[in-house]
Design an enzyme around this catalytic site. Structure first.
Site, short mmCIF file in Angstrom:
data_model
loop_
_atom_site.label_atom_id
_atom_site.label_comp_id
_atom_site.label_asym_id
_atom_site.label_seq_id
_atom_site.Cartn_x
_atom_site.Cartn_y
_atom_site.Cartn_z
N GLY A 68 0.79 -1.22 0.00
CA GLY A 68 0.00 0.00 0.00
C GLY A 68 0.82 1.28 0.00
N VAL A 70 0.65 5.60 1.57
CA VAL A 70 0.87 6.29 2.84
C VAL A 70 -0.43 6.36 3.65
CG1 VAL A 70 0.40 8.59 1.86
CG2 VAL A 70 1.84 8.37 3.91
N LEU A 134 -5.97 -0.97 5.32
CA LEU A 134 -5.31 -2.27 5.44
C LEU A 134 -3.99 -2.29 4.69
CD1 LEU A 134 -8.65 -2.99 5.03
CD2 LEU A 134 -7.73 -5.22 5.59
N CYS A 164 -3.70 6.73 1.47
CA CYS A 164 -3.63 5.52 0.65
C CYS A 164 -3.44 5.85 -0.83
CB CYS A 164 -4.87 4.66 0.86
SG CYS A 164 -5.14 4.22 2.59
#
Length: 204
Positions: A68, A70, A134, A164
């Site tokens: 993912g 940040v 997540l 994200c």
């Protein structure tokens, strides 16, 4: 599955401990869930791009080995690190993400909130606002890192990043949804919902 409540914990210390646990475990090691909070910190995942991080002031930005982009962690946000042997459970990363999302969705549903997951952006959303993020990492068939669920926190630091990797992504917490919940209650309810997801998927 062991559940450990670690309280307010350093992000770097937590990462080191998770990696050590994962590298040292074997096929007989019991799975664990670590429940905790972090001091204010931005974490940049393996896919992270610098343009998604603005002037973060005194809040540190730490590069980490989860998937993912940040995100932000701070007090009032429940962190659930899931140290699960995926190989032993016969599941993949995508399935593990779905179980985590399902746990949060069911937790919110028990409080009358309709939440959903998105195929294009892992996490849990209420309307257009994100309430849970997540990111996982897999080594030797086992995963670590996990999920963050916003309970009752200062959301303003999220404005210092593209959460994200999505420009203008709105963030929300349970308090903003009108759900008063202590961190202790959130931990208990999340563990119950996650264990139910694990049992249900195994039975399926």
């Amino acid at each position: 599955m062991q559940v450990k409540d670690l309280g307010l914990t350093s992000y770097l210390e937590s990462c080191d401990a998770m990696r050590d646990f994962t590298l040292q475990r074997d096929e007989h090691t019991e799975d664990e869930i670590w429940l905790l909070e972090h001091q204010p910190v931005f974490t940049q995942g393996l896919n992270g791009k610098a343009e998604h991080v603005f002037d973060t002031g005194t809040i540190p930005v730490i590069k980490t080995d989860r998937g993912g982009q940040v995100t932000y962690h701070g007090p009032g946000q429940l962190i659930a690190y899931t140290l699960i042997d995926l190989k032993r459970q016969h599941i993949g990363v995508r399935e593990m993400v779905s179980r985590l999302e399902g746990a949060v969705i069911n937790l919110l549903a028990s409080h009358g909130v309709d939440a959903k997951a998105r195929k294009d952006a892992p996490g849990v959303y209420v309307n257009d606002s994100k309430i849970a993020s997540l990111g996982l990492r897999v080594k030797r068939g086992a995963c670590y890192h996990g999920l963050s669920l916003n309970i009752d926190m200062d959301l303003s630091p999220f404005k210092l990043i593209n959460p994200c990797g999505y420009q203008g992504m709105k963030m929300i917490d349970l308090k903003g949804l009108g759900i008063p919940m202590t961190m202790h209650e959130a931990k208990q309810q999340f563990v119950s919902a996650f264990e139910q997801q694990m049992r249900q998927r195994v039975n399926d």
